[in-house]
Design a protein around this motif. Structure first.
Motif, mmCIF file in Angstrom:
data_model
loop_
_atom_site.group_PDB
_atom_site.id
_atom_site.type_symbol
_atom_site.label_atom_id
_atom_site.label_comp_id
_atom_site.label_asym_id
_atom_site.label_seq_id
_atom_site.Cartn_x
_atom_site.Cartn_y
_atom_site.Cartn_z
ATOM 1 N N PRO A 60 0.826 -1.208 0.000
ATOM 2 C CA PRO A 60 0.000 0.000 0.000
ATOM 3 C C PRO A 60 0.863 1.262 0.000
ATOM 4 O O PRO A 60 1.862 1.343 0.731
ATOM 5 C CB PRO A 60 -0.802 -0.125 1.298
ATOM 6 C CG PRO A 60 -0.883 -1.601 1.547
ATOM 7 C CD PRO A 60 0.436 -2.146 1.084
ATOM 8 N N PRO A 61 0.519 2.255 -0.802
ATOM 9 C CA PRO A 61 1.337 3.469 -0.887
ATOM 10 C C PRO A 61 1.588 4.143 0.455
ATOM 11 O O PRO A 61 2.662 4.705 0.682
ATOM 12 C CB PRO A 61 0.526 4.369 -1.826
ATOM 13 C CG PRO A 61 -0.249 3.420 -2.670
ATOM 14 C CD PRO A 61 -0.590 2.259 -1.778
ATOM 15 N N ALA A 62 0.621 4.072 1.373
ATOM 16 C CA ALA A 62 0.783 4.725 2.675
ATOM 17 C C ALA A 62 1.893 4.095 3.504
ATOM 18 O O ALA A 62 2.352 4.702 4.473
ATOM 19 C CB ALA A 62 -0.532 4.671 3.451
ATOM 20 N N TRP A 63 2.348 2.912 3.134
ATOM 21 C CA TRP A 63 3.405 2.248 3.886
ATOM 22 C C TRP A 63 4.791 2.744 3.495
ATOM 23 O O TRP A 63 5.771 2.420 4.172
ATOM 24 C CB TRP A 63 3.328 0.737 3.673
ATOM 25 C CG TRP A 63 2.110 0.087 4.252
ATOM 26 C CD1 TRP A 63 0.950 0.701 4.643
ATOM 27 C CD2 TRP A 63 1.920 -1.314 4.493
ATOM 28 N NE1 TRP A 63 0.048 -0.217 5.092
ATOM 29 C CE2 TRP A 63 0.614 -1.466 5.017
ATOM 30 C CE3 TRP A 63 2.705 -2.434 4.303
ATOM 31 C CZ2 TRP A 63 0.098 -2.717 5.359
ATOM 32 C CZ3 TRP A 63 2.188 -3.681 4.645
ATOM 33 C CH2 TRP A 63 0.900 -3.814 5.171
ATOM 34 N N TYR A 64 4.897 3.499 2.412
ATOM 35 C CA TYR A 64 6.197 3.987 1.941
ATOM 36 C C TYR A 64 6.459 5.374 2.517
ATOM 37 O O TYR A 64 5.519 6.159 2.722
ATOM 38 C CB TYR A 64 6.215 4.068 0.413
ATOM 39 C CG TYR A 64 6.169 2.728 -0.275
ATOM 40 C CD1 TYR A 64 7.335 2.096 -0.712
ATOM 41 C CD2 TYR A 64 4.959 2.078 -0.509
ATOM 42 C CE1 TYR A 64 7.291 0.869 -1.349
ATOM 43 C CE2 TYR A 64 4.906 0.843 -1.141
ATOM 44 C CZ TYR A 64 6.080 0.243 -1.551
ATOM 45 O OH TYR A 64 6.042 -0.986 -2.172
ATOM 46 N N GLN A 72 -4.834 -0.167 -6.123
ATOM 47 C CA GLN A 72 -3.651 0.469 -5.534
ATOM 48 C C GLN A 72 -3.359 1.794 -6.221
ATOM 49 O O GLN A 72 -3.035 2.798 -5.562
ATOM 50 C CB GLN A 72 -2.461 -0.469 -5.641
ATOM 51 C CG GLN A 72 -1.163 0.099 -5.057
ATOM 52 C CD GLN A 72 0.053 -0.667 -5.542
ATOM 53 O OE1 GLN A 72 0.048 -1.225 -6.628
ATOM 54 N NE2 GLN A 72 1.097 -0.694 -4.723
ATOM 55 N N THR A 87 -4.994 4.916 -5.003
ATOM 56 C CA THR A 87 -4.575 5.467 -3.713
ATOM 57 C C THR A 87 -3.188 6.092 -3.764
ATOM 58 O O THR A 87 -2.721 6.620 -2.751
ATOM 59 C CB THR A 87 -4.582 4.366 -2.641
ATOM 60 O OG1 THR A 87 -3.576 3.387 -2.936
ATOM 61 C CG2 THR A 87 -5.941 3.699 -2.555
ATOM 62 N N CYS A 88 -2.522 6.044 -4.911
ATOM 63 C CA CYS A 88 -1.184 6.636 -5.037
ATOM 64 C C CYS A 88 -1.287 8.136 -5.232
ATOM 65 O O CYS A 88 -2.122 8.602 -6.024
ATOM 66 C CB CYS A 88 -0.439 6.027 -6.226
ATOM 67 S SG CYS A 88 0.168 4.356 -5.956
ATOM 68 N N PRO A 89 -0.458 8.923 -4.558
ATOM 69 C CA PRO A 89 -0.458 10.366 -4.819
ATOM 70 C C PRO A 89 0.032 10.630 -6.235
ATOM 71 O O PRO A 89 0.928 9.940 -6.730
ATOM 72 C CB PRO A 89 0.516 10.911 -3.774
ATOM 73 C CG PRO A 89 1.390 9.767 -3.410
ATOM 74 C CD PRO A 89 0.547 8.539 -3.545
ATOM 75 N N PRO A 121 7.190 9.275 2.385
ATOM 76 C CA PRO A 121 6.731 10.211 1.350
ATOM 77 C C PRO A 121 7.752 10.454 0.252
ATOM 78 O O PRO A 121 7.388 10.581 -0.933
ATOM 79 C CB PRO A 121 6.427 11.493 2.139
ATOM 80 C CG PRO A 121 6.142 11.012 3.526
ATOM 81 C CD PRO A 121 7.010 9.816 3.741
#
Length: 346
Positions: free
Chosen positions: A119-123, A144, A147-149, A125
């Protein structure tokens, strides 16, 4: 077109092989084999003990807990290994697979493609907005990607695939047990599968790896082990052949993940073996499971118990046909090769 030299870099703490537990390591293993089969040169930086089709550049395995000090040492070793490869080989493209890839991005040079397997939130910024020139990102599912910026470096997702033909050959009489496979950690929700098995009175087999993260060890010790008995058993890590045999014989696969899954290789593998999937509607799982045809999407422990019973009525051949049509590893490898060419052309 000329052969390419691709440097693939794995997560430092998990070995790469066809028998790997983690999805990122399995994908890297399939791509490495596909590159070699197509006549390209594949170089892989990965933990010692990995098995690859190309050239392995082993990084020493670390014993003990995976804490911040261990991560710092691992990133430093990866940076040194990558620098050594770049000094020795004419690399066309570097493909990074680890969640910590931003900690060992090489200096400007060959283009980099980083696959976001989680999940992108796990990386961090900074990983999702790379400042290094010629550095590209992409995910593995439409869910996925949503949800990626936004970032100019973000490319369209490439869905994962599994060796459908090898899995399709597994033919076993169906048994009464349900199966759950993966990393043994809180977010995978195996305690809910166990609770459902006790509620529904059905056997459950769990296969997977308990890594040396303190939270994972505590989860197994305090939450999983007390719920095990002679009908609910933990099998440990499974090699490909044993996993295929169990998947083909299982009544269904249970995927009780509590996080937004970016993909699910094990769900694809189950369908290729003719086994339906009972899963929470988490992340990309609704892109994989067709309710009433190849499995069921449920909301809670009671839903798991009911769906395990209902899954016995689903047709294994429908599951196999869906996997052949949608989840081929050959299709995935061809998409990655095309992406490498596009990046190099740009």
């Amino acid at each position: 077109m000329r052969p390419l030299t691709i440097l693939s870099v794995a997560y430092p703490f998990a070995p790469v092989s066809p028998d790997a537990v983690g999805g990122a390591e399995q994908v890297l293993s399939r791509l490495d084999a596909a590159l070699v089969a197509a006549g390209h040169r594949s170089i892989v930086v990965a933990r010692a003990g990995s098995r690859v089709a190309g050239t392995l550049v082993p990084v020493p395995a670390q014993d003990g807990p995976i804490d911040e000090a261990a991560r710092t040492r691992a990133r430093a070793r990866h940076r040194a290994a990558i620098a050594d490869v770049l000094a020795r080989y004419p690399i066309d493209l570097i493909h990074l697979h680890g969640i910590d890839f931003s900690g060992y991005l090489p200096p400007p040079g060959p283009p980099v493609l980083a696959t976001l397997h989680l999940p992108p939130a796990w990386y961090p910024p900074e990983a999702l907005h790379p400042r290094r020139p010629r550095t590209w990102l992409h995910g593995v599912s439409a869910a996925q990607a949503r949800t990626c910026p936004p970032d100019p470096a973000l490319l369209a997702p490439i869905p994962n695939g599994v060796p459908v033909q090898a899995l399709d050959r597994a033919r076993h009489a169906k048994r009464a047990f349900a199966l759950a496979l993966g990393r043994i950690c809180p977010e995978k929700g195996f305690h809910l599968a166990l609770a459902a098995a006790h509620r529904g009175g059905f056997p459950l087999l769990i296969g997977g790896q308990v890594y040396d993260y303190p939270a994972h060890q505590a989860y197994y010790r305090d939450t999983i082990a007390p719920r095990l008995d002679r009908h609910r058993r933990f099998l440990g890590p499974l090699g490909f052949a044993r996993k295929r045999r169990l998947l083909a014989a299982a009544r269904c696969l249970v995927v009780p993940s509590l996080v937004p899954e970016t993909s699910s290789l094990v769900a694809m593998e189950a369908m290729a073996c003719g086994t339906p999937v009972v899963a929470f509607a988490s992340g990309a799982l609704p892109e994989i499971v067709e309710p009433g045809r190849t499995g069921f999407l449920v909301a809670d422990e009671a839903g798991i118990a009911a769906a395990v019973v209902a899954s016995g009525a689903l047709d294994p051949e429908v599951c196999r046909a869906a996997a052949r049509e949608r989840f081929s590893a050959a299709r995935m490898a061809a998409a990655y090769l095309a992406r490498y060419r596009e990046i190099l052309a740009a």
